[in-house]
Design an enzyme around this catalytic site. Sequence first.
Site: not given
Ligand code: TYM
Length: 327
Positions: A111, A192, A195
Site C-alpha cells: 500500500k 487480487k 476495491k
Molecule cells: P477488507 O475490507 O480489505 O476486506 C474484507 C474481507 O474481504 C476479504 N477479501 C478477499 N477475499 C478473497 N479475495 C479477494 N480478492 C479479497 N479481497 C478482500 C479480506 O480478506 C477480508 O476478510 N484489514 C481488514 C479489515 C479488518 C479486519 C479486522 C479483519 C480490520 N480489523 C479484524 C478481520 C479482523 C481489511 O482491510 O479487509
Amino acid sequence: MQRILSGIQPSGDVHLGNLLGALQNWVADQHTHESFHPIVDLHAVTVPQDPRELQAATLRLAQMLMAAGLDPDVCVLFVQSHVPEHTQLAWVLECTAGFGELRRMHQFKDKSADMDFVCAGLFTYPVLQAADIVLYDTDVVPVGDDQRQHIELTRDITQRFNARYGEVLVVPEHRIPPAGARVMDLQEPTRKMSKSAGEAPGTIWLLDEPDVVRRKIRRAVTDSHSEVRFDREAKPGVSNLLEILGAATGSTPRDLADVYDRYGPLKNDCAEAVVELLAPIRQRFAELRADPAETQRALATGAGTAGEIAAATMGRVREAMGFLPRR
Ligand code: TYM
C-alpha cells in the site's frame, strides 16, 4: 459457543472477492457462532477520505452487509469508531508490537509503495486490527487469504502481551475458506480483486446488474491454450474462474476442473452462478436503502452490545498493566 470476529473497511463498494472470501462465510457462521462484525472506519482513514463520503459509505456498507445476509438480530454488527476501546487497546498493543515485525507486513509494503505521504497509522494499522480482534475474546477470525499475515501478527502480539502481564487476552486463530479465499482480478488474474481497482472491468461489484456481470466474466482474461485445469501458476485466469464458481456453488475448483473441457461453458456457468448469488442481495439492498433509520438503529444496538464487552476487556487490561484506577 465459539466467538468469531471479522471486519471490513468502508472504502469503496463491496466486491465479489469480499463476498466469496469473507462475507458469505460470516453469514453462515452467525448461526453457529457468537459473531461480531465491525465496519472498520478507523482503518479506512489510514488513507485520505472525504469526510462526507466516509459517512455515506459507512451506512451504505452496513446496508450492504445486511443485504448479503448478516442479521443484526443474530450477530453484532457495529461501527468500529462507536466503540472507543478499539483505539485504547490499539495503543497498549502498539507498546507490545515490535517495529521490525510491523515493517515486514506485506500489505503495508504494497500500500505504501506508490504513496507520496505515508501516515504513521498506515504503518500501525495491523495493531489496530489486532485490537479489534482481541477486544472481544475472539476465538476465530474468518478472513480471505490476504489477511493471513495480519492474524499471525495478532497471535504473536497477544502471546507476548500474555507472557508479560498474565493470561489476560484470548489468542485467536484465522480461518481461511477452501474456495474463494483469493479471488483475482478478471483482467489481471495475478493481482487480487480489490476495491482500489475503481471501475475496472476486472472487478465485479455486488450491485452490478446481471448483464454487467455476464459481460465482465465473458471478457475475463484466460490463457492461450484451451485446456481447463486448476493451476494458479500456469493458468491463473482459468483457475480464478474455477475458484469463483467453486466458492459460489460450494464446490472445489479442482473437482470443477474435471467437469469442463472448454472455456466457453465454464465462463457461462460461472457468470450464471454469480448472477444468481447477487440477485437477492441487490433486491434486499434496495429495500434497506429506503429506510436508513432502520440500519442506524441496528448499528446503535450493535455498538451497545460491543461496547459492554470491550469495556470489560479494557478493564482487565488496565488492571493487569498496573494503571492507577480512576476513583
Ligand atoms: P477488507 O475490507 O480489505 O476486506 C474484507 C474481507 O474481504 C476479504 N477479501 C478477499 N477475499 C478473497 N479475495 C479477494 N480478492 C479479497 N479481497 C478482500 C479480506 O480478506 C477480508 O476478510 N484489514 C481488514 C479489515 C479488518 C479486519 C479486522 C479483519 C480490520 N480489523 C479484524 C478481520 C479482523 C481489511 O482491510 O479487509
